[in-house]
Scaffold this motif. Structure first.
Motif, PDB file in Angstrom:
ATOM      1  N   ASP A   1       0.861  -1.185   0.000  1.00 54.58           N
ATOM      2  CA  ASP A   1       0.000   0.000   0.000  1.00 54.58           C
ATOM      3  C   ASP A   1       0.898   1.236   0.000  1.00 54.58           C
ATOM      4  N   TYR A   2       0.933   1.927  -1.122  1.00 48.47           N
ATOM      5  CA  TYR A   2       1.765   3.128  -1.248  1.00 48.47           C
ATOM      6  C   TYR A   2       0.834   4.323  -1.401  1.00 48.47           C
ATOM      7  N   TYR A   3       0.574   4.993  -0.300  1.00 45.55           N
ATOM      8  CA  TYR A   3      -0.342   6.132  -0.262  1.00 45.55           C
ATOM      9  C   TYR A   3      -1.696   5.791  -0.892  1.00 45.55           C
TER      10      TYR A   3
ATOM     11  N   PRO B   1      13.634   0.203   1.172  1.00 43.61           N
ATOM     12  CA  PRO B   1      12.682   1.162   0.586  1.00 43.61           C
ATOM     13  C   PRO B   1      13.317   2.542   0.443  1.00 43.61           C
ATOM     14  N   TRP B   2      12.808   3.290  -0.528  1.00 46.23           N
ATOM     15  CA  TRP B   2      13.320   4.641  -0.748  1.00 46.23           C
ATOM     16  C   TRP B   2      12.761   5.594   0.295  1.00 46.23           C
ATOM     17  N   GLU B   3      11.646   5.236   0.902  1.00 43.04           N
ATOM     18  CA  GLU B   3      11.062   6.035   1.976  1.00 43.04           C
ATOM     19  C   GLU B   3      10.968   5.156   3.212  1.00 43.04           C
ATOM     20  N   LYS B   4      11.486   5.640   4.346  1.00 44.34           N
ATOM     21  CA  LYS B   4      11.532   4.839   5.572  1.00 44.34           C
ATOM     22  C   LYS B   4      10.138   4.424   6.050  1.00 44.34           C
TER      23      LYS B   4
ATOM     24  N   GLU C   1       4.824  -1.321   5.720  1.00 43.06           N
ATOM     25  CA  GLU C   1       3.968  -1.814   4.632  1.00 43.06           C
ATOM     26  C   GLU C   1       4.620  -3.001   3.913  1.00 43.06           C
ATOM     27  N   ILE C   2       5.928  -2.902   3.683  1.00 46.02           N
ATOM     28  CA  ILE C   2       6.650  -3.986   3.021  1.00 46.02           C
ATOM     29  C   ILE C   2       6.626  -5.233   3.904  1.00 46.02           C
TER      30      ILE C   2
END
Length: 187
Positions: A46-48, A72-75, A80-81
């Motif tokens: 789930d990305y935003y 991930p590129w965003e902490k 979610e991962i």
């Protein structure tokens, strides 16, 4: 040979090649005891609010033969991962670290290897069915051309070429099967 027949033949060849490529892509997703980024790159997170493949939000690196590292590129994507991997049917236990998620790939048991071989056989059978369906569709189109006035010999020659293409592509899929089966059964 008419242009229409040539069109059907080239279309059949292209479609059959796509079926072989798709089967190959599906087989790479089946793990063979080695850590491979392709095992998880299509998992959705789930990305935003949007279901996005992990490969589009993180780097996936095979650290060694039994370990994957997902950075991930965003902490804020770590959770979610982690959740996506736990909810998947991979049967893997993610270990969340400060900057990524580590996946230790357990060694395969003999029973699990047999299950994976069955899965591979099902996948390759689906590929063969696709190729046979392409052959059926092209042969029907060729017969329709014959009813519209195309020479019977030209249609028969084209059907023979379609059969040769079908046989050649089924052999390619059988080769993929034996290669993947050997890869899985090698301890």
């Amino acid at each position: 040979m008419t242009e229409e027949i040539q069109f059907y033949l080239s279309d059949a060849e292209e479609s059959m090649q796509k079926a072989v490529n798709h089967t190959n892509a599906e087989l790479t997703k089946i793990r063979a005891g080695k850590a491979s980024p392709s095992m998880v790159e299509d998992l959705r997170v789930d990305y935003y609010g949007t279901a996005t493949p992990i490969s589009q939000v993180a780097n996936i690196i095979a650290v060694d033969a039994r370990t994957l590292m997902i950075k991930p590129w965003e902490k804020n994507m770590l959770g979610e991962i982690n959740k996506a991997i736990k909810n998947s049917d991979l049967g893997l236990n993610p270990q969340q670290e400060a900057d990524g998620v580590r996946l230790n790939i357990p060694a395969l048991t003999q029973e699990r290897r047999r299950e994976l071989v069955k899965q591979v056989k099902n996948e390759t059978e689906s590929g063969k069915i696709s190729i046979r369906n392409i052959r059926k569709d092209v042969n029907e189109a060729l017969r329709k051309l014959q009813k519209e006035g195309t020479a019977e010999d030209a249609v028969r020659d084209a059907e023979a070429k379609v059969q040769k293409m079908t046989d050649a592509n089924i052999v390619k899929i059988d080769e993929l099967l034996s290669k993947k089966e050997a890869e899985i059964m090698t301890v």
